[in-house]
Design a protein around this motif. Structure first.
Motif, short mmCIF file in Angstrom:
data_model
loop_
_atom_site.label_atom_id
_atom_site.label_comp_id
_atom_site.label_asym_id
_atom_site.label_seq_id
_atom_site.Cartn_x
_atom_site.Cartn_y
_atom_site.Cartn_z
N ASN A 132 -13.89 -5.52 -0.76
CA ASN A 132 -12.89 -6.17 -1.62
C ASN A 132 -11.99 -7.20 -0.95
O ASN A 132 -11.10 -7.74 -1.60
CB ASN A 132 -12.02 -5.12 -2.34
N ASP A 133 -12.21 -7.48 0.33
CA ASP A 133 -11.39 -8.50 1.01
C ASP A 133 -12.25 -9.12 2.11
O ASP A 133 -11.97 -8.97 3.31
CB ASP A 133 -10.14 -7.81 1.58
N ASP B 45 -8.67 -1.78 4.46
CA ASP B 45 -7.62 -1.23 3.58
C ASP B 45 -8.01 -1.17 2.11
O ASP B 45 -7.55 -0.31 1.38
CB ASP B 45 -6.34 -2.08 3.69
N THR B 46 -8.82 -2.13 1.68
CA THR B 46 -9.10 -2.20 0.24
C THR B 46 -10.48 -1.65 -0.12
O THR B 46 -10.98 -1.93 -1.21
CB THR B 46 -8.98 -3.66 -0.26
N PHE C 269 0.84 -1.20 0.00
CA PHE C 269 0.00 0.00 0.00
C PHE C 269 0.88 1.25 0.00
O PHE C 269 0.97 1.96 1.02
CB PHE C 269 -0.88 0.02 1.25
N PHE D 94 -7.25 -3.96 -8.61
CA PHE D 94 -7.16 -4.99 -7.57
C PHE D 94 -7.93 -6.27 -7.95
O PHE D 94 -7.41 -7.37 -7.86
CB PHE D 94 -7.69 -4.43 -6.24
#
Ligand code: ADP
Ligand code: GN1
Ligand code: MG
Length: 366
Positions: free
Chosen positions: A214-215, A237-238, A54, A156
């Protein structure tokens, strides 16, 4: 600088008593910080963000700040407890949401106690409730203006781009590892027609671009130890623009397996259709009427594609020499890729049933 000095940079209550490694993530380094203030104990999560993965940590932290501010207001308006249902970043002494120490980026959150993050879904009700939490997460962010969010990791979940990177790694083969992964390489290559399924549907406007997590692995939602209810979606984070199919599919990939992501004995790895049913029920309840018909029709594709993509990412990292995911032994990424490909095969065999199940739970709600 030691961990206590880093902790001193945050506005923690009390005196730091202990700092211990915590959790099982593949990316960041996570610590539990216990502080004492007289009789009171205060606990925090302190993390070293992986800035190799990141590099735009400023943008990432801004995303987390704006999204958690927005979620907190919604949770409050719905009568919820925003200290337990939402991540609370702890400010540094300077009032920022992170601090740079020796070029590392550190941040901290309130520790949400009496919770557990599961590595495997052995309780259907808990897994269903994790689906409810992830579905609710997307629904709560439905009105959020995504234009200010940065794309933390470009492409991503662009599986076409992931495939191009896989081909480049295969071509370079820096450690000569491709010889030991011929079967897995063939698996990825034979199925490359999957790669465009979601990105093309998004670019044709058939499915909407949303704010997604996304995660959505099961261990990225905290479950209350007493009630068994999924209370807080973590690992933000994503968060960035994406498809609901990414979030649904990634949960199914991880949680509907009968074994851990890095199980070496493939005979233990299977796709559990009853867990899929439980997840569908929870997720569709959580998302409510925010899901579109086109998304509903593609839930099984999202599941297959996210599993295929994740296996391809593990395999690419194996070929690259384990530069991305944390590994405990040299074949770790290859072992992970194998479990994912076994699951893809099993999901392909069940896809008719997967379609039926998704429709059953959506119809039931009407
Ligand atoms: P990674 O990106 O490396 O997966 P996570 O943010 O998911 O890191 O954190 C790793 C683990 O730490 C989680 O699986 C969970 O067990 C625990 N954890 C993270 N944040 C909190 C929190 N606010 N409260 C309690 N536990 C947490
Ligand atoms: C990583 O951070 P963590 O462990 O929750 C990865 C996911 C993968 C997952 C596979 C930022 O998730 O994309 O699906 O490992 N996160 C990132 O277990 O790449
Ligand atoms: Mg995590």
């Amino acid at each position: 600088m030691n961990l206590k000095d880093i902790a001193a940079g945050f506005r923690f209550f009390g005196t730091v008593e202990s700092i211990e490694p915590h959790g099982n993530g593949h990316i960041n380094d996570t610590y539990l910080v216990v502080c004492r203030d007289g009789e009171a104990v205060h606990q925090y999560i302190m993390q070293r963000l992986n800035t190799r993965i990141f590099p735009n940590y400023q943008g990432l932290m801004r995303n987390i700040e704006t999204v958690t501010d927005y979620l907190r207001d919604i949770i409050r308006s719905q009568g919820g407890d925003c200290l337990r249902e939402c991540m609370t970043p702890i400010r540094t002494i300077d009032g920022a949401t992170y601090q740079i120490v020796n070029r590392d980026c550190w941040r901290a959150y309130l520790f949400i106690d009496n919770t557990v993050a599961y590595q495997i879904a052995d309780d259907k009700n808990i897994f269903a409730d994790s689906g409810r939490a992830f579905g609710r997460f997307i629904a709560r962010l439905d009105g959020f203006d995504a234009s200010g969010l940065c794309e933390v990791i470009e492409n991503f979940h662009n599986t076409k781009d992931r495939y191009a990177k896989f081909c480049a790694s295969l071509q370079a083969d820096p450690l000569g590892r491709s010889a030991s992964a011929q079967e897995e390489i063939a698996f990825v290559t034979q199925r490359n027609a999957y790669c465009g399924k979601i990105v093309d549907a998004l670019s044709r406007g058939e499915i909407p671009l949303r704010v997604t997590h996304n995660d959505t692995k099961l261990n990225n939602v905290l479950i209350d130890k007493t009630s068994g209810k999924a209370i807080c979606v973590i690992d933000l984070d994503t968060i960035m623009p994406g498809s609901l199919l990414y979030d649904f599919g990634d949960s199914v990939r991880f949680g509907c397996s009968t074994a851990l992501e890095d199980e070496q004995d493939l005979s233990k790895v299977d796709f559990d259709l009853s867990l899929y049913e439980a997840y569908c029920e929870g997720f569709l309840d959580g998302i409510g009427d925010k899901i579109t018909t086109a998304e509903l029709d593609m839930l099984h594709i999202g599941s297959i594609l996210m599993t295929y993509e994740c296996g391809m990412r593990f395999l690419t990292d194996y070929l690259d020499g384990d530069l991305y995911f944390k590994t405990a032994y040299p074949e770790h990424n290859l072992v992970r890729a194998r479990t994912q490909f076994k699951l893809v095969g099993r999901m392909e065999a069940c896809s008719e049933k997967m379609i039926e199940i998704a429709h059953k739970y959506c119809v039931r709600k009407k």
